[in-house]
Design a protein around this motif. Structure first.
Motif, mmCIF file in Angstrom:
data_model
loop_
_atom_site.group_PDB
_atom_site.id
_atom_site.type_symbol
_atom_site.label_atom_id
_atom_site.label_comp_id
_atom_site.label_asym_id
_atom_site.label_seq_id
_atom_site.Cartn_x
_atom_site.Cartn_y
_atom_site.Cartn_z
ATOM 1 N N THR A 254 -56.416 30.899 -11.350
ATOM 2 C CA THR A 254 -57.703 30.844 -10.662
ATOM 3 C C THR A 254 -57.611 31.417 -9.254
ATOM 4 N N GLN A 255 -56.423 31.351 -8.658
ATOM 5 C CA GLN A 255 -56.241 31.910 -7.316
ATOM 6 C C GLN A 255 -56.137 33.432 -7.338
ATOM 7 N N MET A 256 -55.901 33.995 -8.528
ATOM 8 C CA MET A 256 -55.776 35.441 -8.654
ATOM 9 C C MET A 256 -57.114 36.124 -8.922
ATOM 10 N N LEU A 257 -58.200 35.409 -8.674
ATOM 11 C CA LEU A 257 -59.525 35.987 -8.873
ATOM 12 C C LEU A 257 -60.223 36.321 -7.560
ATOM 13 N N THR A 258 -59.667 35.852 -6.441
ATOM 14 C CA THR A 258 -60.307 36.066 -5.143
ATOM 15 C C THR A 258 -59.261 36.487 -4.119
ATOM 16 N N LEU A 259 -59.736 36.835 -2.927
ATOM 17 C CA LEU A 259 -58.853 37.187 -1.824
ATOM 18 C C LEU A 259 -58.602 36.010 -0.891
ATOM 19 N N ASP A 260 -58.995 34.808 -1.310
ATOM 20 C CA ASP A 260 -58.743 33.619 -0.499
ATOM 21 C C ASP A 260 -57.240 33.407 -0.333
ATOM 22 N N PRO A 261 -56.816 32.821 0.791
ATOM 23 C CA PRO A 261 -55.385 32.605 1.026
ATOM 24 C C PRO A 261 -54.738 31.768 -0.077
ATOM 25 N N TRP A 262 -53.475 32.077 -0.334
ATOM 26 C CA TRP A 262 -52.693 31.385 -1.352
ATOM 27 C C TRP A 262 -52.524 29.908 -1.005
ATOM 28 N N GLN A 263 -52.764 29.057 -1.996
ATOM 29 C CA GLN A 263 -52.531 27.626 -1.853
ATOM 30 C C GLN A 263 -51.262 27.258 -2.603
ATOM 31 N N HIS A 264 -50.347 26.554 -1.928
ATOM 32 C CA HIS A 264 -49.032 26.263 -2.482
ATOM 33 C C HIS A 264 -49.114 25.545 -3.824
ATOM 34 N N VAL A 265 -48.275 25.967 -4.746
ATOM 35 C CA VAL A 265 -48.125 25.328 -6.049
ATOM 36 C C VAL A 265 -46.673 24.868 -6.173
ATOM 37 N N SER A 266 -46.464 23.623 -6.569
ATOM 38 C CA SER A 266 -45.106 23.082 -6.660
ATOM 39 C C SER A 266 -44.277 23.885 -7.655
ATOM 40 N N LEU A 267 -43.049 24.240 -7.237
ATOM 41 C CA LEU A 267 -42.158 25.000 -8.096
ATOM 42 C C LEU A 267 -41.456 24.089 -9.087
ATOM 43 N N LEU A 268 -41.224 24.616 -10.277
ATOM 44 C CA LEU A 268 -40.430 23.909 -11.270
ATOM 45 C C LEU A 268 -38.948 24.126 -10.968
ATOM 46 N N PRO A 269 -38.061 23.277 -11.510
ATOM 47 C CA PRO A 269 -36.629 23.413 -11.214
ATOM 48 C C PRO A 269 -36.077 24.765 -11.668
ATOM 49 N N ALA A 270 -35.105 25.271 -10.899
ATOM 50 C CA ALA A 270 -34.448 26.537 -11.234
ATOM 51 C C ALA A 270 -33.134 26.273 -11.955
ATOM 52 N N ALA A 271 -32.734 27.233 -12.782
ATOM 53 C CA ALA A 271 -31.411 27.209 -13.404
ATOM 54 C C ALA A 271 -30.656 28.431 -12.907
ATOM 55 N N ARG A 272 -29.460 28.226 -12.372
ATOM 56 C CA ARG A 272 -28.685 29.330 -11.817
ATOM 57 C C ARG A 272 -27.485 29.607 -12.702
ATOM 58 N N ARG A 273 -27.254 30.886 -12.969
ATOM 59 C CA ARG A 273 -26.097 31.286 -13.745
ATOM 60 C C ARG A 273 -25.424 32.467 -13.044
ATOM 61 N N ASP A 274 -24.109 32.364 -12.827
ATOM 62 C CA ASP A 274 -23.334 33.452 -12.239
ATOM 63 C C ASP A 274 -22.547 34.154 -13.342
ATOM 64 N N LEU A 275 -22.584 35.490 -13.325
ATOM 65 C CA LEU A 275 -21.929 36.289 -14.351
ATOM 66 C C LEU A 275 -20.935 37.260 -13.726
ATOM 67 N N SER A 276 -19.787 37.421 -14.356
ATOM 68 C CA SER A 276 -18.839 38.467 -13.979
ATOM 69 C C SER A 276 -18.877 39.518 -15.074
ATOM 70 N N VAL A 277 -19.336 40.736 -14.726
ATOM 71 C CA VAL A 277 -19.527 41.774 -15.728
ATOM 72 C C VAL A 277 -18.837 43.060 -15.300
ATOM 73 N N VAL A 278 -18.541 43.874 -16.288
ATOM 74 C CA VAL A 278 -17.988 45.208 -16.059
ATOM 75 C C VAL A 278 -19.068 46.230 -16.393
ATOM 76 N N VAL A 279 -19.356 47.129 -15.457
ATOM 77 C CA VAL A 279 -20.386 48.148 -15.673
ATOM 78 C C VAL A 279 -19.901 49.471 -15.115
#
Length: 372
Positions: A254-279
């Motif tokens: 609904t906030q993406m329909l107007t130019l009104d300032p962004w109202q904060h939305v609570s973030l869901l938890p993040a999952a972090r993964r570290d990878l060692s790769v060969v490229v």
């Protein structure tokens, strides 16, 4: 270029079915409101006529590069940056690809002062983070005039109107920049939250572009400006994550329909993964991001960011590490940090591990696989 450098039919289908947020026929969006505010300032300032240019994103390579003056050896033509469909056809990499054909329509006309608005999706191979996507939206705003005297003052006036429409009362500055299809090119930076950020680039239409479209530069001139619409909208509204522009969560959509300032939305938890790769040593965050998006398909938007924590060439590794990784000369060992945070749900640990493995298999080129 080998056949493996071209988009597959599935990749092309997916690209062509991404919703174009600039197209009113595909639903309302704040990007359209922002673009309209720019048009509403420029058109009355010039008292010009208005023309919208909208066509398929599948374009001849000639229109995307050759007709805009790009050198045949320009690095931007490389497969690592361009999505080719065939040797002669590609998904446009910038909206400027639409303009040489559009300019042909003015040949033989007189008394022309028209604003051309070409907006839509362009296709890149880009990094994965909060500010980049592989199919961003751009707008090209070109003013074409049947007079040869368009000058820098006209360009500065255009810049001022653009900035005022996007970020009212913002400080702005320009720096010189070279484009093959303009002369007197400028980069437009705006001051936002204490730092200078790029907003757009512009210049006077290059005489050779005019000539290539059948317009005599002794009689015609104009301005060419290109702007990334995601960046502009995120600055205007204070949006912290580019993925929000397409989010279906009602708190966000609904906030993406107007130019009104962004109202904060609570973030869901993040999952972090570290990878060692060969490229391969030539891989970078842009090409890795593209490979990951292709591999994840519809799940690509679960990635909040991809960061290269370290980059170690073959010769910089201890012999024991080279043996363990199976790394070859010409390859590098990257330590990648992937942050997974879907907008609308929380990932379980098992789901995060599955996505981690898909990413690992998409980018790792070594003989030793470390899946979990």
């Amino acid at each position: 270029m080998s056949h493996t450098d071209y988009l597959t039919s599935d990749q092309l289908y997916r690209a062509l079915n991404v919703r174009d947020l600039t197209d009113p026929d595909q639903g309302r969006h704040a990007i359209q409101a922002l673009l309209q505010s720019v048009i509403d300032r420029l058109q009355p300032e010039w008292d010009s006529s208005l023309r919208y240019v909208r066509s398929s994103p599948v374009v001849p390579v000639r229109d995307n590069y050759d007709r805009l003056g790009y050198d045949p050896g320009d690095v931007t033509r490389a497969r690592r940056y361009t999505r080719y469909i065939s040797p002669a056809v590609m998904l446009r990499s910038h909206m400027s690809a639409e303009l040489p054909r559009a300019l042909e329509d003015y040949a033989g006309m007189s008394e022309v002062d028209e604003l051309l608005v070409a907006s839509g999706l362009v296709y890149r191979r880009d990094a994965v983070d909060r500010t980049h996507v592989g199919e961003p939206h751009q707008v090209d705003l070109w003013r074409i005039r049947s007079t040869p005297d368009t000058d820098d003052q006209d360009m500065l006036s255009m810049i001022g109107e653009l900035v005022e429409a996007v970020l009212p009362d913002a400080q702005w500055r320009t720096t010189d920049v070279a484009h093959p299809y303009t002369v007197g090119g400028r980069q437009i930076d705006v001051r936002h939250d204490g730092e200078w950020l790029e907003l757009a680039e512009c210049g006077r239409i290059h005489p050779e572009v005019l000539r290539g479209s059948g317009l005599d530069p002794e009689r015609w001139s104009g301005l060419a400006l290109g702007m990334g619409l995601e960046r502009a909208l995120m600055l205007r509204k204070g949006i912290p994550d580019i993925r929000y522009l397409r989010a279906e969560d009602p708190r966000i959509a609904t906030q993406m329909l107007t130019l009104d300032p962004w109202q904060h939305v609570s973030l869901l938890p993040a999952a972090r993964r570290d990878l060692s790769v060969v490229v391969d040593a030539e891989e970078d965050e842009e090409t890795l991001g593209d490979r990951i998006r292709v591999a994840l398909g519809d799940n690509a938007d679960v990635i909040e960011s991809l960061e290269v924590l370290s980059r170690t060439p073959h010769d910089g590794l201890p012999e024991a590490a080279r043996s363990r990784l199976g790394i070859l000369d010409g390859q590098v060992n990257l330590l990648l940090r992937i942050v997974l945070r879907p907008i609308d749900r929380t990932l379980t640990s098992d789901e995060a591990n599955v996505i981690r493995n898909v990413i690992y298999e998409a980018v790792h080129e070594g003989p030793v696989m470390e899946l979990i």
